[in-house]
Write a protein that holds these residues in place. Structure first.
Motif, PDB file in Angstrom:
ATOM      1  N   GLY A 127       0.785  -1.238   0.000  1.00  0.00           N
ATOM      2  CA  GLY A 127       0.000   0.000   0.000  1.00  0.00           C
ATOM      3  C   GLY A 127       0.810   1.277   0.000  1.00  0.00           C
ATOM      4  N   LYS A 128       2.110   1.177  -0.260  1.00  0.00           N
ATOM      5  CA  LYS A 128       2.980   2.362  -0.190  1.00  0.00           C
ATOM      6  C   LYS A 128       2.597   3.415  -1.225  1.00  0.00           C
ATOM      7  CE  LYS A 128       6.697  -0.088  -1.035  1.00  0.00           C
ATOM      8  NZ  LYS A 128       6.059  -1.402  -1.290  1.00  0.00           N
ATOM      9  N   THR A 129       2.464   2.965  -2.475  1.00  0.00           N
ATOM     10  CA  THR A 129       2.141   3.921  -3.541  1.00  0.00           C
ATOM     11  C   THR A 129       0.742   4.495  -3.332  1.00  0.00           C
ATOM     12  OG1 THR A 129       3.625   2.902  -5.127  1.00  0.00           O
ATOM     13  CG2 THR A 129       1.812   4.148  -6.049  1.00  0.00           C
ATOM     14  N   THR A 130      -0.178   3.656  -2.891  1.00  0.00           N
ATOM     15  CA  THR A 130      -1.535   4.142  -2.614  1.00  0.00           C
ATOM     16  C   THR A 130      -1.490   5.228  -1.539  1.00  0.00           C
ATOM     17  OG1 THR A 130      -2.442   1.986  -3.205  1.00  0.00           O
ATOM     18  CG2 THR A 130      -3.846   3.426  -1.886  1.00  0.00           C
ATOM     19  N   LEU A 131      -0.701   4.993  -0.501  1.00  0.00           N
ATOM     20  CA  LEU A 131      -0.568   5.992   0.561  1.00  0.00           C
ATOM     21  C   LEU A 131      -0.035   7.304  -0.002  1.00  0.00           C
ATOM     22  CD1 LEU A 131      -0.526   6.821   3.562  1.00  0.00           C
ATOM     23  CD2 LEU A 131       1.749   5.786   3.732  1.00  0.00           C
ATOM     24  N   LEU A 132       1.017   7.199  -0.805  1.00  0.00           N
ATOM     25  CA  LEU A 132       1.622   8.405  -1.382  1.00  0.00           C
ATOM     26  C   LEU A 132       0.631   9.127  -2.302  1.00  0.00           C
ATOM     27  CD1 LEU A 132       4.553   9.434  -1.014  1.00  0.00           C
ATOM     28  CD2 LEU A 132       4.925   8.763  -3.361  1.00  0.00           C
ATOM     29  N   ASN A 133      -0.109   8.361  -3.089  1.00  0.00           N
ATOM     30  CA  ASN A 133      -1.077   8.971  -4.005  1.00  0.00           C
ATOM     31  C   ASN A 133      -2.247   9.610  -3.263  1.00  0.00           C
ATOM     32  OD1 ASN A 133       0.403   8.393  -6.272  1.00  0.00           O
ATOM     33  ND2 ASN A 133      -0.686   6.503  -6.740  1.00  0.00           N
ATOM     34  N   CYS A 134      -2.598   9.080  -2.111  1.00  0.00           N
ATOM     35  CA  CYS A 134      -3.640   9.717  -1.290  1.00  0.00           C
ATOM     36  C   CYS A 134      -3.119  11.050  -0.746  1.00  0.00           C
ATOM     37  CB  CYS A 134      -4.064   8.821  -0.127  1.00  0.00           C
ATOM     38  SG  CYS A 134      -5.138   7.459  -0.605  1.00  0.00           S
ATOM     39  N   ILE A 135      -1.868  11.043  -0.252  1.00  0.00           N
ATOM     40  CA  ILE A 135      -1.296  12.287   0.290  1.00  0.00           C
ATOM     41  C   ILE A 135      -1.163  13.322  -0.828  1.00  0.00           C
ATOM     42  CG2 ILE A 135       0.723  13.331   1.410  1.00  0.00           C
ATOM     43  CD1 ILE A 135       1.189  10.581   2.738  1.00  0.00           C
ATOM     44  N   SER A 136      -0.781  12.867  -2.026  1.00  0.00           N
ATOM     45  CA  SER A 136      -0.657  13.780  -3.171  1.00  0.00           C
ATOM     46  C   SER A 136      -2.020  14.231  -3.680  1.00  0.00           C
ATOM     47  CB  SER A 136       0.037  13.091  -4.345  1.00  0.00           C
ATOM     48  OG  SER A 136       1.113  12.325  -3.926  1.00  0.00           O
ATOM     49  N   CYS A 137      -3.077  13.545  -3.192  1.00  0.00           N
ATOM     50  CA  CYS A 137      -4.450  13.790  -3.660  1.00  0.00           C
ATOM     51  C   CYS A 137      -4.606  13.431  -5.132  1.00  0.00           C
ATOM     52  CB  CYS A 137      -4.884  15.223  -3.418  1.00  0.00           C
ATOM     53  SG  CYS A 137      -4.794  15.683  -1.707  1.00  0.00           S
ATOM     54  N   PHE A 138      -3.791  12.505  -5.623  1.00  0.00           N
ATOM     55  CA  PHE A 138      -3.996  11.980  -6.974  1.00  0.00           C
ATOM     56  C   PHE A 138      -5.184  11.016  -6.970  1.00  0.00           C
ATOM     57  CE2 PHE A 138       0.750  12.715  -7.732  1.00  0.00           C
ATOM     58  CZ  PHE A 138       0.504  13.912  -8.391  1.00  0.00           C
ATOM     59  N   ILE A 139      -5.415  10.377  -5.819  1.00  0.00           N
ATOM     60  CA  ILE A 139      -6.608   9.535  -5.677  1.00  0.00           C
ATOM     61  C   ILE A 139      -7.304   9.900  -4.366  1.00  0.00           C
ATOM     62  CG2 ILE A 139      -5.758   7.575  -7.044  1.00  0.00           C
ATOM     63  CD1 ILE A 139      -5.013   6.203  -4.419  1.00  0.00           C
ATOM     64  N   ASP A 186       8.233   8.686  -4.940  1.00  0.00           N
ATOM     65  CA  ASP A 186       7.874   7.265  -5.024  1.00  0.00           C
ATOM     66  C   ASP A 186       8.987   6.495  -5.722  1.00  0.00           C
ATOM     67  OD1 ASP A 186       6.600   4.880  -4.882  1.00  0.00           O
ATOM     68  OD2 ASP A 186       4.900   5.414  -6.150  1.00  0.00           O
ATOM     69  N   GLU A 187       9.692   5.684  -4.971  1.00  0.00           N
ATOM     70  CA  GLU A 187      10.804   4.870  -5.499  1.00  0.00           C
ATOM     71  C   GLU A 187      11.762   5.698  -6.349  1.00  0.00           C
ATOM     72  OE1 GLU A 187      11.164   1.707  -4.676  1.00  0.00           O
ATOM     73  OE2 GLU A 187       9.180   0.907  -4.218  1.00  0.00           O
ATOM     74  N   PHE A 195       9.380  12.922   2.110  1.00  0.00           N
ATOM     75  CA  PHE A 195       8.654  11.691   2.397  1.00  0.00           C
ATOM     76  C   PHE A 195       8.841  10.774   1.195  1.00  0.00           C
ATOM     77  CE2 PHE A 195       4.596   9.260   2.678  1.00  0.00           C
ATOM     78  CZ  PHE A 195       4.734   8.775   3.961  1.00  0.00           C
ATOM     79  N   MET A 196       9.570   9.687   1.393  1.00  0.00           N
ATOM     80  CA  MET A 196      10.025   8.872   0.261  1.00  0.00           C
ATOM     81  C   MET A 196       9.625   7.411   0.411  1.00  0.00           C
ATOM     82  SD  MET A 196      14.019   8.170  -0.793  1.00  0.00           S
ATOM     83  CE  MET A 196      14.475   7.236   0.670  1.00  0.00           C
ATOM     84  N   VAL A 197       8.954   6.877  -0.586  1.00  0.00           N
ATOM     85  CA  VAL A 197       8.681   5.441  -0.629  1.00  0.00           C
ATOM     86  C   VAL A 197       9.871   4.757  -1.278  1.00  0.00           C
ATOM     87  CG1 VAL A 197       7.303   3.681  -1.806  1.00  0.00           C
ATOM     88  CG2 VAL A 197       6.172   5.623  -0.713  1.00  0.00           C
ATOM     89  N   THR A 198      10.367   3.686  -0.662  1.00  0.00           N
ATOM     90  CA  THR A 198      11.481   2.969  -1.272  1.00  0.00           C
ATOM     91  C   THR A 198      11.483   1.494  -0.910  1.00  0.00           C
ATOM     92  OG1 THR A 198      13.869   2.932  -1.609  1.00  0.00           O
ATOM     93  CG2 THR A 198      13.130   3.528   0.591  1.00  0.00           C
ATOM     94  N   HIS A 199      11.996   0.698  -1.829  1.00  0.00           N
ATOM     95  CA  HIS A 199      12.191  -0.724  -1.622  1.00  0.00           C
ATOM     96  C   HIS A 199      13.543  -0.994  -0.996  1.00  0.00           C
ATOM     97  CE1 HIS A 199       9.088  -2.627  -4.068  1.00  0.00           C
ATOM     98  NE2 HIS A 199       9.553  -3.727  -3.532  1.00  0.00           N
ATOM     99  N   ASP A 200      14.389   0.018  -1.102  1.00  0.00           N
ATOM    100  CA  ASP A 200      15.809  -0.182  -0.946  1.00  0.00           C
ATOM    101  C   ASP A 200      16.265   0.221   0.457  1.00  0.00           C
ATOM    102  OD1 ASP A 200      18.511  -0.168  -1.295  1.00  0.00           O
ATOM    103  OD2 ASP A 200      18.555   1.671  -2.470  1.00  0.00           O
TER     104      ASP A 200
END
Ligand SMILES: Nc1ncnc2c1ncn2[C@@H]1O[C@H](COP(=O)(O)OP(=O)(O)O)[C@@H](O)[C@H]1O
Ligand SMILES: [Mg+2]
Length: 252
Positions: free
Chosen positions: A43-55, A166-167, A196-201
């Motif tokens: 749910g990382k990208t979903t979280l980021l997209n909610c904060i960005s208000c893209f969704i 995001d990544e 605020f950064m989403v990462t796999h790494d």
């Protein structure tokens, strides 16, 4: 700065409902560099997209400096995205027909800001991120790391309250990744940026002040860096290993 309270988000497909974010709560303070980690699909990208208000989210609050973004109109949101948020994506999203310098200028061009001040600001950002020499080059002529540093500079052009990434190192080799994380660290130190950064790494995440680990749409653990980077990376790896073990406990 950023406060997320009781955030819920689900996707519907036909009669099925997939709950992706389930009561997510956290805070990011001004000047902090925070990473979000977690397995693919957590749910990382979903979280980021909610904060960005893209969704849109289903329930909960997203407070950016006390303003609840979930209550804003499309027009107000567009303004917040332009002026208060800066975005960095995995695939850079540079405009191929513009030079590095021109790409960095874009947010100000959109705002129709005065030309002289814009040039000065862009020049300063290019300098901070070590890309002054390639200002006149086009994206096709530069490396992935240079592209992403250009994107970081562009994200900072309007002095946003918050950078959302995001990544950002997802398409880069380790040397370029290090240069991009270095750019975020410079932004934090020299421009007091909040990131605020989403990462796999875990290597990239180990440079952050705090890491939020997600699992199945919830926050599994938050780790605060207190010591050196290597030590923090060790802690991160052991939490991720424990999570994959599924019991949520540290390995003995
Ligand atoms: N637009 C969408 N419609 C339906 N399901 C989606 C959509 N976007 C993401 N999902 C699902 O939501 C879950 C979380 O996805 P995502 O937020 O992209 O996770 P992550 O970034 O952590 O890999 C996944 O199971 C994914 O398949
Ligand atoms: Mg993702």
């Amino acid at each position: 700065m950023l406060k997320v309270n009781h955030l819920y988000k689900s996707y519907r497909s036909g009669a099925n409902v997939y709950e992706v974010l389930k009561d997510v709560n956290f805070e990011v303070k001004k000047g902090e560099f925070v990473a979000v980690m977690g397995p693919s699909g957590s749910g990382k990208t979903t979280l980021l997209n909610c904060i960005s208000c893209f969704i849109p989210c289903d329930q909960g609050e997203i407070l950016l400096n006390e303003t609840d973004l979930t209550g804003l109109s499309q027009q107000q949101l567009a303004k917040v995205r332009n002026e208060e948020l800066g975005f960095v994506f995995q695939d850079f999203m540079l405009l191929d027909g513009l030079t590095v310098f021109e790409n960095v200028c874009i947010p100000k061009v959109i705002k129709e800001a005065p030309y002289k001040a814009m040039e000065k600001k862009a020049g300063k950002l290019l300098e901070i991120f070590g890309i002054s020499e390639i200002g006149d080059k086009y994206p096709a002529e530069i490396s992935g790391g240079q592209k992403q540093r250009t994107a970081v500079a562009r994200a900072l052009m309007n002095n946003p309250l918050l950078i959302l990434a995001d990544e950002p190192t997802g398409n880069l080799d380790s040397k370029s990744s290090e240069a991009v994380i270095g750019a975020f660290k410079s932004a934090q130190k020299q421009l007091q940026a909040t990131i605020f950064m989403v990462t796999h790494d875990s290597f990239s995440a180990s440079y952050c002040d705090r890491v939020i680990v997600m699992k199945d749409g919830r926050i599994f653990r938050e780790l605060v860096r207190t010591g050196g980077r290597r030590e923090f990376m060790g802690q991160l790896l052991s939490v991720l290993a424990a999570m994959n073990g599924g019991d949520g406990n540290e390995p003995r």
